[in-house]
Enzyme design. Structure first.
Site, PDB file in Angstrom:
ATOM      1  N   GLU A   8      40.329  40.618  35.507  1.00 11.92           N
ATOM      2  CA  GLU A   8      41.090  39.786  34.569  1.00 11.92           C
ATOM      3  C   GLU A   8      40.824  38.308  34.799  1.00 11.92           C
ATOM      4  O   GLU A   8      40.729  37.533  33.844  1.00 11.92           O
ATOM      5  CB  GLU A   8      42.580  40.105  34.706  1.00 11.92           C
ATOM      6  CG  GLU A   8      42.927  41.485  34.157  1.00 11.92           C
ATOM      7  CD  GLU A   8      44.313  41.962  34.533  1.00 11.92           C
ATOM      8  OE1 GLU A   8      45.007  42.531  33.678  1.00 11.92           O
ATOM      9  OE2 GLU A   8      44.719  41.778  35.713  1.00 11.92           O
TER      10      GLU A   8
ATOM     11  N   GLY B 242      43.105  42.568  38.824  1.00  7.81           N
ATOM     12  CA  GLY B 242      43.277  41.138  38.625  1.00  7.81           C
ATOM     13  C   GLY B 242      41.986  40.367  38.784  1.00  7.81           C
ATOM     14  O   GLY B 242      41.805  39.315  38.166  1.00  7.81           O
TER      15      GLY B 242
ATOM     16  N   GLU C 212      44.290  49.955  37.586  1.00  7.67           N
ATOM     17  CA  GLU C 212      45.744  49.964  37.809  1.00  7.67           C
ATOM     18  C   GLU C 212      46.391  51.313  37.515  1.00  7.67           C
ATOM     19  O   GLU C 212      47.392  51.680  38.119  1.00  7.67           O
ATOM     20  CB  GLU C 212      46.415  48.876  36.954  1.00  7.67           C
ATOM     21  CG  GLU C 212      46.099  47.442  37.361  1.00  7.67           C
ATOM     22  CD  GLU C 212      44.874  46.874  36.660  1.00  7.67           C
ATOM     23  OE1 GLU C 212      44.709  45.649  36.693  1.00  7.67           O
ATOM     24  OE2 GLU C 212      44.078  47.664  36.092  1.00  7.67           O
TER      25      GLU C 212
ATOM     26  N   ALA D 264      44.759  42.472  42.499  1.00  7.42           N
ATOM     27  CA  ALA D 264      45.951  41.780  42.971  1.00  7.42           C
ATOM     28  C   ALA D 264      46.325  42.311  44.353  1.00  7.42           C
ATOM     29  O   ALA D 264      45.866  43.385  44.763  1.00  7.42           O
ATOM     30  CB  ALA D 264      47.103  41.996  41.996  1.00  7.42           C
TER      31      ALA D 264
END
Length: 259
Positions: A113, A110, A133, A67
């Protein structure tokens, strides 16, 4: 309006579309605008009868390196709640047509994911998967603790989430996270090949089969079997079922229309 952070290739093969994430200077970090553009593109392709399978890729260096931390660093809990960035992910999950992730280089946070949100993953030899993360004081928030655990099992998922360790393409294949590995120069070609194979099947049967497989993740075995059976019966109302079975009897290739 032309999207800024993705490139949509409508027909890279018969009935196959390709969405390329396009923030190369940021290793395709997933900011809010990119995710919004991706959602819109998937919704358009999902409604297009000329598309039966979709590929999502980045570039050779990165599928997506996570992200966009710069968009989140100064946010409060209430800011994050009000932004509701994960609603975009929920909308992407509703795509009915199969999505294949073509992954080379980094698929982290992300990015990992998003790859797992797809239905299949073709990886290059350079692919690296991870949920790092924890190293910046947070944890996965877009499915990393749930989909990763279901894909690779508790022990490896726990190690990846709690230490931030990346795994190689070979480890990902052994753990069941990816479908296959190719040389880096062939990963997109192999994803297109797989997408063409899927796109050659009955579109209705593919959608319903995808629904049934996904149902296995959020239902009991009994509920999943009931759902599977209903979709199986429903397909006997389609022209594709008649064509497919007749073609089998006549020893010829079927011509599926999605009706």
């Amino acid at each position: 309006m032309q999207p800024e952070f993705i490139i949509v290739h409508q027909q890279v093969a018969a009935y196959v579309a390709h969405i390329q994430l396009n923030r190369p200077n940021a290793l395709n970090a997933l900011n809010l605008q990119l995710m919004t553009e991706l959602k819109a593109a998937l919704q358009t392709l999902d409604a297009d009868d000329q598309v039966r399978a979709i590929i999502i890729s980045g570039n050779e260096k990165a599928f997506a390196a996570g992200a966009d931390i710069t968009q989140m660093a100064g946010k409060s809990a209430i800011d994050m709640y009000n932004t509701d960035q994960f609603s975009t992910w929920d909308a992407i999950k509703k795509t009915k047509k199969p999505i294949i992730a073509a992954v080379s280089g980094f698929a982290l946070g992300g990015g990992c994911e998003l790859a797992m949100l797809c239905d299949m993953i073709v990886a290059s030899e350079t692919a690296r998967f991870g949920q790092p993360e924890i190293k910046i004081g947070v944890m996965p928030g877009a499915g990393g603790t749930q989909r990763l655990t279901r894909a690779v099992g508790k022990a490896l998922a726990m190690e990846m989430v709690l230490t931030g360790r990346f795994i190689t393409a070979a480890e990902a294949l052994q753990a069941g996270l990816v479908n296959r590995i190719t040389p880096v120069e062939l990963y997109l070609e192999e994803a297109i090949k797989l997408a063409k194979e899927v796109a050659g099947m009955s579109p209705l049967a593919v959608k319903m089969a995808k629904e049934a497989v996904l149902k296995a993740f959020d239902s009991s075995l009994e509920e999943g079997l009931h759902f599977e059976r209903k979709n199986f019966y429903l397909l006997f109302a389609s022209d594709d079922q008649k064509e497919g079975m007749q073609a089998f009897i006549e020893k010829r290739a079927p011509h599926f229309t999605g009706k």
